[in-house]
Design an enzyme around this catalytic site. Structure first.
Site, PDB file in Angstrom:
ATOM      1  N   HIS A 103       4.564   5.259   2.046  1.00  0.00           N
ATOM      2  CA  HIS A 103       3.318   4.561   2.340  1.00  0.00           C
ATOM      3  C   HIS A 103       2.138   5.506   2.169  1.00  0.00           C
ATOM      4  CE1 HIS A 103       0.479   1.835   4.253  1.00  0.00           C
ATOM      5  NE2 HIS A 103       1.423   0.912   4.231  1.00  0.00           N
ATOM      6  N   HIS A 104       1.058   4.956   1.624  1.00  0.00           N
ATOM      7  CA  HIS A 104      -0.131   5.775   1.367  1.00  0.00           C
ATOM      8  C   HIS A 104      -0.772   6.270   2.663  1.00  0.00           C
ATOM      9  CE1 HIS A 104      -3.082   7.643  -0.972  1.00  0.00           C
ATOM     10  NE2 HIS A 104      -3.369   6.683  -1.826  1.00  0.00           N
ATOM     11  N   ALA A 105      -0.532   5.589   3.785  1.00  0.00           N
ATOM     12  CA  ALA A 105      -1.060   6.074   5.059  1.00  0.00           C
ATOM     13  C   ALA A 105      -0.403   7.374   5.479  1.00  0.00           C
ATOM     14  CB  ALA A 105      -0.857   5.019   6.149  1.00  0.00           C
TER      15      ALA A 105
ATOM     16  N   MET B  72       0.821  -1.210   0.000  1.00  0.00           N
ATOM     17  CA  MET B  72       0.000   0.000   0.000  1.00  0.00           C
ATOM     18  C   MET B  72       0.856   1.260   0.000  1.00  0.00           C
ATOM     19  SD  MET B  72      -3.003  -1.181  -0.280  1.00  0.00           S
ATOM     20  CE  MET B  72      -3.934   0.329  -0.050  1.00  0.00           C
TER      21      MET B  72
ATOM     22  N   LEU C 201       1.075   9.582   3.088  1.00  0.00           N
ATOM     23  CA  LEU C 201       1.152  10.535   1.985  1.00  0.00           C
ATOM     24  C   LEU C 201      -0.145  10.547   1.205  1.00  0.00           C
ATOM     25  CD1 LEU C 201       3.423  12.330   0.553  1.00  0.00           C
ATOM     26  CD2 LEU C 201       3.479  10.497  -1.133  1.00  0.00           C
TER      27      LEU C 201
END
Length: 252
Positions: A138-140, A21, A142
């Site tokens: 990580h998408h959490a 992710m 950014l």
């Protein structure tokens, strides 16, 4: 400490080895003619001087006891650039296909959640003396706005780099108290906290469970749990008011 939003935490919960992710960016640059010195050393110095411009570079995850709530962001100091910034050389002739294959391998590796969730790779050995930057975050950590902030922190609109503002943050020796925070969050925001009941959240705050935590966090959590249990007659009763039968009124 800053709690993750429900959407950001979802990116963590959905992640697996088969479905990373994180997001990535690959950029190819032409080095200036007549440059001197080691480009990797200059790039490392450039990155080290701008870590304070965006929180993405400095924060890492901290989990809460018993996973009563989503993880939180805590500041990681100092940032280990020996881990986060890597140097890779492609075998000759350094084709674009070789670059894409190497980046595909790097993108399949999960980020270490014990560290800030990003990594930089300087890839050398491309044809015509070019270099490539591959960054994965990580998408959490950014989203679109944070991505623009990161680009503004790292890149300059002119060949001459600007002087970034100095960091005003001072290193802190205070250690987070996740146990106390998680009990308080469960008691005050049960609907958004996994493991807490919406109808009677204080029933899930067990003094015996929290007293098993070691040291000072356990004592604080135990005191917070007793306080939360004492509030059962206030906010749980208002929350369940719609489920109670109407009171009978005597005729006047």
């Amino acid at each position: 400490m800053t709690p993750l939003s429900g959407l950001d935490a979802t990116f963590l919960y959905l992640e697996s080895e088969a479905m990373p992710m994180h997001v990535g960016s690959l950029q190819v640059y032409e080095l200036p003619p007549g440059r001197r010195g080691d480009f990797f050393v200059r790039a490392r110095r450039h990155l080290a001087g701008r870590l304070h411009l965006t929180p993405v570079f400095r924060r890492r995850l901290a989990t809460l006891p018993l996973d009563l709530a989503s993880p939180m962001w805590v500041e990681d100091r100092p940032v280990d650039l020996d881990y986060h910034l890597q140097r890779i050389a492609l075998p000759p002739p350094g084709t674009l296909a070789a670059l894409e294959a190497r980046v595909a391998e790097l993108h399949g590796e999960l980020l270490d959640r014990k560290r800030p969730l990003w990594r930089f790779y300087l890839i050398e050995g491309l044809a015509a003396g070019r270099v490539a930057w591959y960054l994965k975050v990580h998408h959490a950590s950014l989203d679109g706005a944070a991505g623009m902030q990161m680009a503004e922190a790292l890149l300059d609109p002119s060949p001459e780099p600007r002087a970034p503002p100095r960091s005003r943050r001072r290193p802190s020796n205070r250690r987070p108290a996740p146990a106390r925070w998680s009990v308080r969050r469960c008691a005050t925001r049960p609907a958004s906290t996994p493991g807490c009941s919406v109808s009677c959240p204080s029933s899930h705050v067990s003094c015996g469970t929290w007293s098993a935590l070691p040291g000072k966090p356990g004592r604080r959590a135990h005191a917070a749990a007793r306080s939360a249990r004492g509030r059962r007659s206030t906010w749980p009763s208002r929350r369940n008011a719609a489920l109670r039968p109407p009171r009978s009124r005597s005729p006047r």
